[in-house]
Design a protein around this motif. Structure first.
Motif, mmCIF file in Angstrom:
data_model
loop_
_atom_site.group_PDB
_atom_site.id
_atom_site.type_symbol
_atom_site.label_atom_id
_atom_site.label_comp_id
_atom_site.label_asym_id
_atom_site.label_seq_id
_atom_site.Cartn_x
_atom_site.Cartn_y
_atom_site.Cartn_z
ATOM 1 N N THR A 149 75.602 33.332 126.126
ATOM 2 C CA THR A 149 74.513 32.601 125.462
ATOM 3 C C THR A 149 74.743 31.099 125.423
ATOM 4 O O THR A 149 73.814 30.349 125.145
ATOM 5 C CB THR A 149 74.318 33.116 124.024
ATOM 6 O OG1 THR A 149 75.554 32.926 123.306
ATOM 7 C CG2 THR A 149 73.966 34.595 124.006
ATOM 8 N N THR A 172 75.270 34.451 137.650
ATOM 9 C CA THR A 172 75.517 35.706 136.920
ATOM 10 C C THR A 172 75.520 36.927 137.841
ATOM 11 O O THR A 172 75.841 38.030 137.390
ATOM 12 C CB THR A 172 74.410 35.943 135.886
ATOM 13 O OG1 THR A 172 73.160 35.992 136.583
ATOM 14 C CG2 THR A 172 74.375 34.849 134.828
ATOM 15 N N GLU A 184 79.325 36.272 124.886
ATOM 16 C CA GLU A 184 78.701 37.084 125.928
ATOM 17 C C GLU A 184 77.945 38.254 125.312
ATOM 18 O O GLU A 184 78.298 38.752 124.249
ATOM 19 C CB GLU A 184 79.757 37.624 126.902
ATOM 20 C CG GLU A 184 80.274 36.560 127.858
ATOM 21 C CD GLU A 184 81.251 37.102 128.897
ATOM 22 O OE1 GLU A 184 81.592 36.344 129.816
ATOM 23 O OE2 GLU A 184 81.656 38.286 128.785
ATOM 24 N N ARG A 233 71.962 30.796 132.024
ATOM 25 C CA ARG A 233 71.587 32.203 132.182
ATOM 26 C C ARG A 233 70.580 32.343 133.311
ATOM 27 O O ARG A 233 69.904 31.384 133.670
ATOM 28 C CB ARG A 233 71.013 32.738 130.870
ATOM 29 C CG ARG A 233 72.146 33.065 129.881
ATOM 30 C CD ARG A 233 71.627 33.402 128.505
ATOM 31 N NE ARG A 233 71.303 32.178 127.773
ATOM 32 C CZ ARG A 233 70.546 32.139 126.684
ATOM 33 N NH1 ARG A 233 70.007 33.247 126.208
ATOM 34 N NH2 ARG A 233 70.305 30.993 126.083
ATOM 35 N N GLN A 239 75.596 38.222 130.218
ATOM 36 C CA GLN A 239 75.254 36.798 130.163
ATOM 37 C C GLN A 239 75.975 36.161 128.983
ATOM 38 O O GLN A 239 76.319 36.834 128.013
ATOM 39 C CB GLN A 239 73.753 36.614 130.027
ATOM 40 C CG GLN A 239 72.986 37.238 131.182
ATOM 41 C CD GLN A 239 71.654 36.566 131.407
ATOM 42 O OE1 GLN A 239 71.582 35.492 131.999
ATOM 43 N NE2 GLN A 239 70.598 37.195 130.923
#
Lengths: 244, 244
Positions: free
Chosen positions: A26, A57, A10, A30, A24
């Motif tokens: 990776t 998110t 993250e 996203r 977020q």
């Protein structure tokens, strides 16, 4: 602003233009510029109670927190994103009015009051099932393909949750416009505003932005197209104002 | 080319780009650029049998006579235009394959074979009844307001006359897109191509061009917008190619 724990893979991204931060991962789905465009497109007044379906998110609730003083809800089915979005809410000190609810939009009455929201937003999966999903349990597949909800589910839930004369805004693919408008009419959501998003002048649109009013009067307003890049390959002024 | 009689207030206009002539009456409804745009937009192959509903002056059949070698029909309810369009057909020496039929599109089976046309075009009245028509018997009012046919009549007739996998193309106002797509789906005309027409960059569209395929597969192709004027107020290159 609170300190929050970050998990493996993250990171914290800054939404500079909006003075917000978002967590977020990776390795997972996203947020996309599509969601940013939807948050910019939707009509939100200062006292509107807002709900974002399939919030991921939490990007759309976070961006809309600058436009309404009221409570904002995000409904999300995947626990990984519920946890991540809740920490993003704390990171921005918004936990008093931004609520991330874990739940399935196919059963909205289990998690949320019906006919109570002034605005419902949704950036649903664009691709029907069977159109090339590889790993159907991955967060990217769930965000892109109609694995956990169909277009019909999304429009029905929006119509159940929004109040009469409230607004439902959606971003989707141009190829599905006919179906989207048909579903909206089926559930008494009258399409009122439509905007196409094109990479640049002379190209077909990649996205459509649609806003409907529950039990509204028929008459569609088609807006000027939104172009992302100018002739030199730079972001257009409008896109710079939205995001950068 | 035949000599034809001109009646009071009539004149012959040259469609230079297409090497055609058309009779118009300066006191009656004259063809609009909308019809020219529709004739340019519709997909017509060389062996397609074509029908234009509510053909008026016959502008669309005349323009399409350059694109198909097959027979072309125009259906028109107003005797004044039937007579005028027939003389335009003779003026261009096209009477062997361009037929103007006097009749009411609400009863297409009385005048034309059903399920037989490869392409049906229609530039219907844009305005619902009761939206400001002044003299409901004038040719201008009949062309602009739904006095003699509604949108439902027009889409139903198109669907009855076109063959399976044939195309129906329409020009209309953006405000009525939702209703148009809904009617098309109702009559098994699947919308396949959509193009917006804007006066210039940054403005809302004034017109929409739609092509459907009878019993086609769902999936809409939205084309790049057509702009009429450039930033200097000159016709764009595309418009010059269409018309001037």
């Amino acid at each position: 602003v609170a300190e929050v724990e970050l998990r493996e893979h993250e990171r914290i991204d800054n939404l500079i233009h909006n003075n917000l931060k978002i967590i977020q991962n990776t390795k997972e789905f996203r947020f996309s510029f599509d969601a940013v465009l939807l948050a910019h497109f939707v009509t939100v007044h200062k006292r509107d109670k807002v709900l974002d379906l399939g919030t991921g998110t939490g990007i759309i609730p976070l961006l809309l927190s600058n436009r309404t003083m009221q409570e904002i809800y995000g409904l999300e089915i995947q626990p990984l994103f519920v946890d991540m979005a809740r920490r993003s809410v704390r990171l921005n000190g918004l936990e008093h009015r931004l609520h991330i609810i874990e739940g399935d939009l196919r059963r909205p009455e289990r998690y949320l009051p019906l006919n109570q929201f002034d605005v419902v937003t949704v950036n649903p999966p664009y691709m029907p099932l069977g159109s090339g999903e590889t790993n159907p349990s991955s967060s990217k597949a769930i965000a892109r393909h109609e694995i956990l909800c169909t277009l019909d589910d999304v429009v029905r839930a929006s119509a159940q949750l929004v109040n009469s004369q409230g607004r439902v805004a959606m971003v989707h693919r141009p190829s599905r416009l006919v179906e989207i408008l048909g579903k909206m009419v089926k559930y008494q959501l009258e399409p009122k505003r439509l905007r196409m998003v094109h990479a640049k002048l002379g190209e077909k649109p990649n996205l459509i932005l649609i806003e409907a009013i529950k039990q509204g009067q028929p008459s569609l307003d088609i807006l000027p197209p939104l172009y992302i890049y100018d002739a030199n390959g730079e972001y257009t002024d409008e896109v710079k104002q939205i995001y950068f």
